[in-house]
Write a protein that holds these residues in place. Sequence first.
Motif, mmCIF file in Angstrom:
data_model
loop_
_atom_site.group_PDB
_atom_site.id
_atom_site.type_symbol
_atom_site.label_atom_id
_atom_site.label_comp_id
_atom_site.label_asym_id
_atom_site.label_seq_id
_atom_site.Cartn_x
_atom_site.Cartn_y
_atom_site.Cartn_z
ATOM 1 N N ARG A 134 1.004 -1.378 -0.197
ATOM 2 C CA ARG A 134 0.424 -0.026 -0.391
ATOM 3 C C ARG A 134 0.927 1.287 -0.091
ATOM 4 N N GLU A 135 2.119 1.270 0.822
ATOM 5 C CA GLU A 135 2.870 2.241 1.043
ATOM 6 C C GLU A 135 3.570 2.657 -0.412
ATOM 7 N N THR A 136 4.193 1.289 -1.360
ATOM 8 C CA THR A 136 4.275 1.541 -2.971
ATOM 9 C C THR A 136 4.000 1.914 -3.488
ATOM 10 N N GLU A 137 2.160 1.142 -3.667
ATOM 11 C CA GLU A 137 1.053 2.145 -4.536
ATOM 12 C C GLU A 137 0.170 3.494 -3.644
ATOM 13 N N GLN A 138 0.800 4.412 -2.452
ATOM 14 C CA GLN A 138 0.310 5.492 -2.434
ATOM 15 C C GLN A 138 1.953 6.453 -3.137
ATOM 16 N N ASP A 139 3.125 6.238 -2.608
ATOM 17 C CA ASP A 139 4.097 6.771 -3.142
ATOM 18 C C ASP A 139 4.320 6.394 -4.965
ATOM 19 N N GLN A 140 3.743 5.652 -5.830
ATOM 20 C CA GLN A 140 3.808 5.494 -7.271
ATOM 21 C C GLN A 140 2.701 6.785 -7.372
ATOM 22 N N GLY A 141 1.433 6.891 -6.332
ATOM 23 C CA GLY A 141 0.523 7.784 -6.538
ATOM 24 C C GLY A 141 0.653 9.572 -6.616
ATOM 25 N N ARG A 142 2.084 9.230 -5.338
ATOM 26 C CA ARG A 142 2.830 10.894 -5.438
ATOM 27 C C ARG A 142 3.326 11.261 -6.868
ATOM 28 N N ARG A 143 4.135 10.828 -7.168
ATOM 29 C CA ARG A 143 5.229 11.175 -7.581
ATOM 30 C C ARG A 143 4.241 11.316 -9.916
ATOM 31 N N LEU A 144 2.869 10.776 -9.608
ATOM 32 C CA LEU A 144 2.428 11.069 -10.833
ATOM 33 C C LEU A 144 1.792 12.110 -10.887
#
Length: 144
Positions: A134-144
């Motif tokens: 979940r943390e990895t998905e959230q970090d990916q969403g912030r970078r986009l």
Amino acid sequence: MRPVVLALGFALLPAMAFAQTAPGAPRDADAGRFTLRETPDGLLRLDGRTGQISLCNRQDGAFTCRLVADDRAALQAEIDRLKAENDALKRGGASALSRPGTDGQGLNLPSDQEVDRALSLAERIWRRFMGIMRETEQDQGRRL
């Protein structure tokens, strides 16, 4: 033509010698009991009643047969052991095998506490892994 008849007669001679039964014994009882196969070392004779195999050779004008070594005794011992184990399972279920001394080997099954502890550990690992995902998905969403 005569050599062909002689060759055929010599080919059938060993089979006829083995087909003879003891005097006074009924011929029908032993009919088809033995099976013969020609090999480079002589004739193999399979006893259809006992399963024994003999290697037969011509020596001094007569046939002599000796038993061929096999693992039949070891296989029969293993079959008997497995039958006894199967009977024990039918009578007492898995508890028959979990007791030491039943067969010389006992199953070392974990207790309920050990199973609960293992499941708890697996659940913690799974939850932590899902949290990382979940943390990895959230970090990916912030970078986009």
